[in-house]
Scaffold this active site. Sequence first.
Site, PDB file in Angstrom:
ATOM      1  N   ARG A  50       0.825  -1.212   0.000  1.00  0.00           N
ATOM      2  CA  ARG A  50       0.000   0.000   0.000  1.00  0.00           C
ATOM      3  C   ARG A  50       0.862   1.266   0.000  1.00  0.00           C
ATOM      4  NH1 ARG A  50      -3.538  -1.015   4.939  1.00  0.00           N
ATOM      5  NH2 ARG A  50      -1.568  -1.933   5.570  1.00  0.00           N
ATOM      6  N   LYS A 156       0.740 -17.068   9.355  1.00  0.00           N
ATOM      7  CA  LYS A 156       0.045 -17.085  10.624  1.00  0.00           C
ATOM      8  C   LYS A 156      -0.201 -15.660  11.092  1.00  0.00           C
ATOM      9  CE  LYS A 156       2.466 -17.544  14.540  1.00  0.00           C
ATOM     10  NZ  LYS A 156       3.394 -16.532  15.037  1.00  0.00           N
ATOM     11  N   ASP A 185       3.633 -22.651   8.594  1.00  0.00           N
ATOM     12  CA  ASP A 185       4.213 -22.636   9.936  1.00  0.00           C
ATOM     13  C   ASP A 185       5.713 -22.706   9.677  1.00  0.00           C
ATOM     14  OD1 ASP A 185       5.458 -23.349  12.311  1.00  0.00           O
ATOM     15  OD2 ASP A 185       3.611 -24.226  13.090  1.00  0.00           O
ATOM     16  N   HIS A 186       6.393 -21.590   9.821  1.00  0.00           N
ATOM     17  CA  HIS A 186       7.769 -21.555   9.313  1.00  0.00           C
ATOM     18  C   HIS A 186       8.701 -22.529  10.042  1.00  0.00           C
ATOM     19  CE1 HIS A 186       8.691 -18.762  12.618  1.00  0.00           C
ATOM     20  NE2 HIS A 186       9.964 -19.009  12.401  1.00  0.00           N
ATOM     21  N   LYS A 190      12.257 -25.546   8.866  1.00  0.00           N
ATOM     22  CA  LYS A 190      13.618 -25.572   9.425  1.00  0.00           C
ATOM     23  C   LYS A 190      14.252 -26.944   9.178  1.00  0.00           C
ATOM     24  CE  LYS A 190      12.659 -22.231  13.113  1.00  0.00           C
ATOM     25  NZ  LYS A 190      13.535 -21.083  12.979  1.00  0.00           N
ATOM     26  N   GLU A 224      13.083 -17.660  23.803  1.00  0.00           N
ATOM     27  CA  GLU A 224      13.740 -16.579  23.071  1.00  0.00           C
ATOM     28  C   GLU A 224      14.262 -15.543  24.050  1.00  0.00           C
ATOM     29  OE1 GLU A 224      11.477 -15.509  19.172  1.00  0.00           O
ATOM     30  OE2 GLU A 224      10.004 -15.752  20.742  1.00  0.00           O
ATOM     31  N   ASP A 243       0.815 -17.225  19.896  1.00  0.00           N
ATOM     32  CA  ASP A 243       1.928 -16.857  19.026  1.00  0.00           C
ATOM     33  C   ASP A 243       2.867 -18.037  18.754  1.00  0.00           C
ATOM     34  OD1 ASP A 243       3.470 -14.856  17.630  1.00  0.00           O
ATOM     35  OD2 ASP A 243       4.927 -14.965  19.260  1.00  0.00           O
ATOM     36  N   HIS A 248       3.936 -23.524  16.299  1.00  0.00           N
ATOM     37  CA  HIS A 248       5.278 -24.114  16.252  1.00  0.00           C
ATOM     38  C   HIS A 248       5.451 -25.264  17.257  1.00  0.00           C
ATOM     39  CE1 HIS A 248       5.711 -20.567  13.970  1.00  0.00           C
ATOM     40  NE2 HIS A 248       6.104 -19.754  14.922  1.00  0.00           N
ATOM     41  N   LYS A 348       9.263 -15.410  25.992  1.00  0.00           N
ATOM     42  CA  LYS A 348      10.139 -14.338  25.526  1.00  0.00           C
ATOM     43  C   LYS A 348      10.926 -13.806  26.719  1.00  0.00           C
ATOM     44  CE  LYS A 348       7.732 -12.935  21.399  1.00  0.00           C
ATOM     45  NZ  LYS A 348       8.571 -13.503  20.358  1.00  0.00           N
TER      46      LYS A 348
HETATM   47  C1  BG6 Z   1       7.008 -16.222  15.094  1.00  0.00           C
HETATM   48  C2  BG6 Z   1       6.477 -15.503  16.292  1.00  0.00           C
HETATM   49  O1  BG6 Z   1       6.051 -17.083  14.551  1.00  0.00           O
HETATM   50  O2  BG6 Z   1       8.151 -16.983  15.473  1.00  0.00           O
HETATM   51  C3  BG6 Z   1       7.531 -14.622  16.923  1.00  0.00           C
HETATM   52  O3  BG6 Z   1       5.369 -14.698  15.896  1.00  0.00           O
HETATM   53  C4  BG6 Z   1       8.767 -15.422  17.218  1.00  0.00           C
HETATM   54  O4  BG6 Z   1       7.041 -14.020  18.116  1.00  0.00           O
HETATM   55  C5  BG6 Z   1       9.209 -16.200  15.982  1.00  0.00           C
HETATM   56  O5  BG6 Z   1       9.786 -14.535  17.624  1.00  0.00           O
HETATM   57  C6  BG6 Z   1      10.341 -17.144  16.312  1.00  0.00           C
HETATM   58  O6  BG6 Z   1      10.820 -17.695  15.130  1.00  0.00           O
HETATM   59  P1  BG6 Z   1      12.323 -18.222  15.016  1.00  0.00           P
HETATM   60  O7  BG6 Z   1      12.404 -18.814  13.652  1.00  0.00           O
HETATM   61  O8  BG6 Z   1      13.185 -17.019  15.196  1.00  0.00           O
HETATM   62  O9  BG6 Z   1      12.503 -19.208  16.116  1.00  0.00           O
END
Ligand code: BG6
Length: 506
Positions: A50, A156, A185-186, A190, A224, A243, A248, A348
């Site tokens: 945008r 997500k 779901d990233h 991995k 994290e 989150d 994950h 976190k």
């Molecule tokens: C995301 C969350 O899906 O994954 C974030 O929204 C988080 O809050 C992140 O920091 C962590 O991903 P990775 O790949 O850095 O472990």
Amino acid sequence: MENITKTKPTIINIFGGSGDLTWRKLIPALYNLFLDGWLNEKFSIICIGRTEMKDGEFIQKLKDGVDQFSRRGKTKKEEWDIFSKYVTYKTGDFSNKDLFIGIKKDVAVFEKEINENANKIYYLAVNPQFFEGIADGLKDAGLNEDVEHARLVIEKPFGTDLESAKALNVKLLNIFEEKQLYRIDHYLGKETVQNILAFRFANAMFEPLWNRNYIDNIQITVSEKIGVEDRGAYYEHSGALRDMVQNHVMQLLCLIAMEPPVSFDADEIRNRKADVLHAIRKIRREDVHEFASRGQYAGGWQEGEQVKGYRQEKSVDTDSNTETFAAIKFFIDNWRWSNVPFYVRSGKRMQQSISVITVQFKPVPHQSFPEEAIENWQPNRMIINIQPDMGIRIRFQAKKPGLKMQLNPVDMLFNYTDTYSSGIPEGYETLLLDVIEGDATLFMRADQVEAAWEILMPILSMWRDNPSVNFPNYSAGTNGPETSEALIAKDGNNWIILPFEKKNNE
Ligand code: BG6
């Protein structure tokens, strides 16, 4: 050398093209796929945002992103100049019909030029409030119709609870077929996460032990060091459960606990994972306090630096009740896992940034060694390190050198960096390649997303209805609240922290 097969001609439209995800993850991933030779020379990336931006300005921004975030480091001019020709920027309002008519034209021009049917990928790297509108826009322009080649990728969060996830599924499935939907779901992209399948099902020696007869408990930690950074506005409505755990962490649990698949067919793998979710014991609202612990970070010190508490972060309510830490004990009610606790936690501002799965085996059935021999004795343990260190460590007992019989735990280690010299692809490289190739194995199916929400709903609703009176209850730079220690201690267990760098016998 990897066997690289060029993918089919593809046009990819990224909604949210001027956003953070595109800049930090998607373009660096596509650039690496290009450098590694996966992308067809008939390829086009259209980033739709945008924000008004000139093409040159946009390409420079993308280059900065690649220079900063690509696993390969800085771009090389000749390579970047070729790649950037595939990328264009388009300003557009996602609610405007004309945008979609324009996309339709772009697709038609591309397919005419290459004189064949291309993959057409629509990537929603946008705030979820735009998901439905964009899907409608695509439908009105008929861009959903090529069922074999038109694909929608959705980032997500997929819903904020069971009801909204169901509604979103209904909406999307009215427009697309399930096989056109790629819910990301990233974590599943991995390398180390994918390796869980290889490790479990390509080796005969572990699977016979992988059950209640030999395993005492399994722990999953995804912690994290970072706080919420500048995502306070989003995180306030999310919290750690939504989150991290709903997606994950639950996916890691599925991979660890699933039954062996008959084949690597996308639906076969996803069925086996869905079986795990369906077998997870539902926690009753009145039992939530026994099975789950929540936390919120207060200010503190991390590596000599003073950091803010969650309530002092930007866009966060000074009275916020959002959890930045969650720990849960699950049971999976099936033959394999009956009564084996699965402890999971994510938070976190924790002491370490680490994603790790620990499989704690049972003690030997009979201890035959004399007492002085077993002073340091420990049951076997397997640690699957997802990140930052990547590898697998198996701890077993050995005789300590010397004239007396004395046992000592030692480690057997597989470490990616020592074993492989080639670069390790980023999760998004794997996932984008899969979307282009039409392989949905690593993506979440509608029923999986809903099943994961269903499991968490009692905890979400209980926590919503009963704000914590103790928040904030852990200091930044620690391992979470005391209640999380208590959750596991009452079963006679403790959270296992094992620095991966630790050498044998230390
Ligand atoms: C995301 C969350 O899906 O994954 C974030 O929204 C988080 O809050 C992140 O920091 C962590 O991903 P990775 O790949 O850095 O472990």
